[in-house]
Design a protein around this motif. Structure first.
Motif, PDB file in Angstrom:
ATOM      1  N   GLN A 109       1.173  10.846  -7.105  1.00 20.21           N
ATOM      2  CA  GLN A 109       2.073   9.710  -7.287  1.00 20.21           C
ATOM      3  C   GLN A 109       3.386  10.274  -7.814  1.00 20.21           C
ATOM      4  OE1 GLN A 109       2.130   6.320  -6.829  1.00 20.21           O
ATOM      5  NE2 GLN A 109       4.070   6.191  -7.893  1.00 20.21           N
ATOM      6  N   LEU A 110       4.455  10.120  -7.040  1.00 21.01           N
ATOM      7  CA  LEU A 110       5.720  10.780  -7.328  1.00 21.01           C
ATOM      8  C   LEU A 110       6.659   9.936  -8.189  1.00 21.01           C
ATOM      9  CD1 LEU A 110       6.281  12.189  -3.744  1.00 21.01           C
ATOM     10  CD2 LEU A 110       5.584  13.471  -5.776  1.00 21.01           C
ATOM     11  N   GLY A 111       6.141   9.374  -9.244  1.00 25.26           N
ATOM     12  CA  GLY A 111       6.973   8.651 -10.197  1.00 25.26           C
ATOM     13  C   GLY A 111       6.926   7.145 -10.018  1.00 25.26           C
ATOM     14  N   ASP A 112       7.305   6.455 -11.086  1.00 27.56           N
ATOM     15  CA  ASP A 112       7.358   4.998 -11.135  1.00 27.56           C
ATOM     16  C   ASP A 112       6.015   4.348 -10.809  1.00 27.56           C
ATOM     17  OD1 ASP A 112       9.959   5.260 -11.913  1.00 27.56           O
ATOM     18  OD2 ASP A 112      10.799   4.875  -9.931  1.00 27.56           O
ATOM     19  N   LEU A 113       4.965   4.893 -11.411  1.00 27.24           N
ATOM     20  CA  LEU A 113       3.634   4.296 -11.281  1.00 27.24           C
ATOM     21  C   LEU A 113       3.577   2.957 -11.994  1.00 27.24           C
ATOM     22  CD1 LEU A 113       0.534   4.616 -10.550  1.00 27.24           C
ATOM     23  CD2 LEU A 113       0.291   5.416 -12.867  1.00 27.24           C
ATOM     24  N   GLY A 114       4.218   2.877 -13.135  1.00 26.34           N
ATOM     25  CA  GLY A 114       4.145   1.662 -13.946  1.00 26.34           C
ATOM     26  C   GLY A 114       3.454   1.926 -15.263  1.00 26.34           C
ATOM     27  N   PHE A 115       3.723   3.093 -15.846  1.00 24.50           N
ATOM     28  CA  PHE A 115       3.150   3.418 -17.154  1.00 24.50           C
ATOM     29  C   PHE A 115       3.829   2.539 -18.205  1.00 24.50           C
ATOM     30  CE2 PHE A 115       2.179   7.596 -15.109  1.00 24.50           C
ATOM     31  CZ  PHE A 115       0.819   7.595 -15.337  1.00 24.50           C
ATOM     32  N   ARG A 116       3.308   1.302 -18.339  1.00 21.56           N
ATOM     33  CA  ARG A 116       3.781   0.344 -19.338  1.00 21.56           C
ATOM     34  C   ARG A 116       2.558  -0.378 -19.890  1.00 21.56           C
ATOM     35  NH1 ARG A 116       7.210  -2.849 -15.454  1.00 21.56           N
ATOM     36  NH2 ARG A 116       6.177  -4.538 -16.547  1.00 21.56           N
ATOM     37  N   GLU A 117       2.633  -0.775 -21.141  1.00 22.00           N
ATOM     38  CA  GLU A 117       1.473  -1.404 -21.778  1.00 22.00           C
ATOM     39  C   GLU A 117       1.029  -2.667 -21.061  1.00 22.00           C
ATOM     40  OE1 GLU A 117      -0.272  -2.577 -26.137  1.00 22.00           O
ATOM     41  OE2 GLU A 117       1.867  -2.182 -25.944  1.00 22.00           O
ATOM     42  N   ASP A 118       1.960  -3.485 -20.599  1.00 29.24           N
ATOM     43  CA  ASP A 118       1.568  -4.729 -19.934  1.00 29.24           C
ATOM     44  C   ASP A 118       0.895  -4.483 -18.586  1.00 29.24           C
ATOM     45  OD1 ASP A 118       4.150  -3.876 -19.034  1.00 29.24           O
ATOM     46  OD2 ASP A 118       4.503  -5.857 -18.164  1.00 29.24           O
ATOM     47  N   LEU A 119       1.065  -3.305 -18.019  1.00 31.99           N
ATOM     48  CA  LEU A 119       0.448  -2.990 -16.725  1.00 31.99           C
ATOM     49  C   LEU A 119      -0.771  -2.087 -16.844  1.00 31.99           C
ATOM     50  CD1 LEU A 119       3.713  -2.318 -14.696  1.00 31.99           C
ATOM     51  CD2 LEU A 119       2.322  -4.394 -14.686  1.00 31.99           C
ATOM     52  N   LEU A 120      -0.733  -1.128 -17.764  1.00 31.84           N
ATOM     53  CA  LEU A 120      -1.797  -0.125 -17.841  1.00 31.84           C
ATOM     54  C   LEU A 120      -2.415  -0.021 -19.219  1.00 31.84           C
ATOM     55  CD1 LEU A 120      -0.164   2.741 -15.750  1.00 31.84           C
ATOM     56  CD2 LEU A 120      -1.667   0.934 -14.977  1.00 31.84           C
ATOM     57  N   GLY A 121      -2.237  -1.031 -20.056  1.00 35.62           N
ATOM     58  CA  GLY A 121      -2.782  -1.004 -21.406  1.00 35.62           C
ATOM     59  C   GLY A 121      -4.294  -1.179 -21.424  1.00 35.62           C
ATOM     60  N   ALA A 122      -4.859  -1.025 -22.607  1.00 37.03           N
ATOM     61  CA  ALA A 122      -6.307  -1.173 -22.785  1.00 37.03           C
ATOM     62  C   ALA A 122      -6.728  -2.577 -22.364  1.00 37.03           C
ATOM     63  CB  ALA A 122      -6.676  -0.925 -24.250  1.00 37.03           C
ATOM     64  N   GLY A 123      -7.887  -2.670 -21.773  1.00 30.16           N
ATOM     65  CA  GLY A 123      -8.425  -3.952 -21.365  1.00 30.16           C
ATOM     66  C   GLY A 123      -7.975  -4.404 -19.984  1.00 30.16           C
ATOM     67  N   LEU A 170       3.650   5.812 -22.965  1.00 32.67           N
ATOM     68  CA  LEU A 170       2.960   6.948 -22.353  1.00 32.67           C
ATOM     69  C   LEU A 170       2.576   7.978 -23.405  1.00 32.67           C
ATOM     70  CD1 LEU A 170       1.976   7.943 -19.649  1.00 32.67           C
ATOM     71  CD2 LEU A 170       4.249   8.824 -19.199  1.00 32.67           C
ATOM     72  N   ALA A 171       3.474   8.280 -24.337  1.00 29.48           N
ATOM     73  CA  ALA A 171       3.153   9.213 -25.425  1.00 29.48           C
ATOM     74  C   ALA A 171       2.025   8.649 -26.286  1.00 29.48           C
ATOM     75  CB  ALA A 171       4.393   9.473 -26.275  1.00 29.48           C
ATOM     76  N   TRP A 172       2.085   7.349 -26.587  1.00 25.57           N
ATOM     77  CA  TRP A 172       1.020   6.708 -27.366  1.00 25.57           C
ATOM     78  C   TRP A 172      -0.307   6.760 -26.613  1.00 25.57           C
ATOM     79  CZ3 TRP A 172      -2.120   2.584 -26.227  1.00 25.57           C
ATOM     80  CH2 TRP A 172      -2.936   2.133 -27.278  1.00 25.57           C
ATOM     81  N   ALA A 173      -0.280   6.558 -25.307  1.00 21.65           N
ATOM     82  CA  ALA A 173      -1.507   6.580 -24.501  1.00 21.65           C
ATOM     83  C   ALA A 173      -2.201   7.932 -24.594  1.00 21.65           C
ATOM     84  CB  ALA A 173      -1.196   6.223 -23.051  1.00 21.65           C
ATOM     85  N   HIS A 174      -1.433   9.001 -24.621  1.00 14.51           N
ATOM     86  CA  HIS A 174      -2.026  10.334 -24.764  1.00 14.51           C
ATOM     87  C   HIS A 174      -2.573  10.532 -26.177  1.00 14.51           C
ATOM     88  CE1 HIS A 174      -1.380  12.357 -20.949  1.00 14.51           C
ATOM     89  NE2 HIS A 174      -0.259  11.637 -20.842  1.00 14.51           N
ATOM     90  N   ALA A 175      -1.813  10.113 -27.176  1.00 15.69           N
ATOM     91  CA  ALA A 175      -2.240  10.308 -28.564  1.00 15.69           C
ATOM     92  C   ALA A 175      -3.462   9.464 -28.916  1.00 15.69           C
ATOM     93  CB  ALA A 175      -1.087   9.965 -29.518  1.00 15.69           C
ATOM     94  N   SER A 176      -3.586   8.293 -28.315  1.00 12.32           N
ATOM     95  CA  SER A 176      -4.677   7.369 -28.659  1.00 12.32           C
ATOM     96  C   SER A 176      -5.942   7.578 -27.842  1.00 12.32           C
ATOM     97  CB  SER A 176      -4.211   5.924 -28.461  1.00 12.32           C
ATOM     98  OG  SER A 176      -4.073   5.649 -27.065  1.00 12.32           O
ATOM     99  N   GLY A 177      -5.854   8.341 -26.759  1.00 13.51           N
ATOM    100  CA  GLY A 177      -7.017   8.536 -25.892  1.00 13.51           C
ATOM    101  C   GLY A 177      -7.040   7.617 -24.684  1.00 13.51           C
ATOM    102  N   LEU A 178      -6.089   6.706 -24.569  1.00 16.50           N
ATOM    103  CA  LEU A 178      -6.050   5.815 -23.416  1.00 16.50           C
ATOM    104  C   LEU A 178      -5.869   6.597 -22.118  1.00 16.50           C
ATOM    105  CD1 LEU A 178      -6.087   2.967 -22.246  1.00 16.50           C
ATOM    106  CD2 LEU A 178      -3.624   2.825 -22.705  1.00 16.50           C
TER     107      LEU A 178
END
Length: 109
Positions: free
Chosen positions: A37-51, A74-82
């Protein structure tokens, strides 16, 4: 001699995981063994958050972040394990400047 690995190049899903899953399935059906995926996947909490509901991808999807991502999330997702949760579903975030091995090739993201 081993067959070369076919890699599908995708871009700009902007959080539409259903469409991304369809395109990845089409690529797998055409013989691709991985997708990038060459960018702009949608790494945002409302789209890819937990749940959020997640498709399972039939082949690995390696995604580099684009200019429309929420880089703090995205940085939080790596640090939190998401991000590890995403990887269990076949989606691996490849940070800019990282390397990944695909078949006999090394890819710079």
């Amino acid at each position: 001699m081993t067959k070369p690995l076919k890699v599908a190049l995708l871009g700009d899903a902007h959080g539409d995981l259903t469409l991304l899953a369809q395109r990845v399935a089409e690529a797998a059906g055409a013989g691709a063994g991985a997708a990038i995926q060459l960018g702009d996947l949608g790494f945002r909490e409302d789209l890819l958050g937990a749940g959020r509901p997640w498709p399972r991808f039939p082949i690995p999807v390696l995604a580099v972040d684009g200019n429309h991502e929420d880089h703090d999330f995205l940085a939080w997702a790596h640090a939190s394990g998401l991000a590890a949760h995403w990887a269990r579903h076949g989606l691996v975030h490849q940070p800019r400047g990282s390397l990944a091995r695909l078949g006999r090739c090394t890819v710079l993201f």
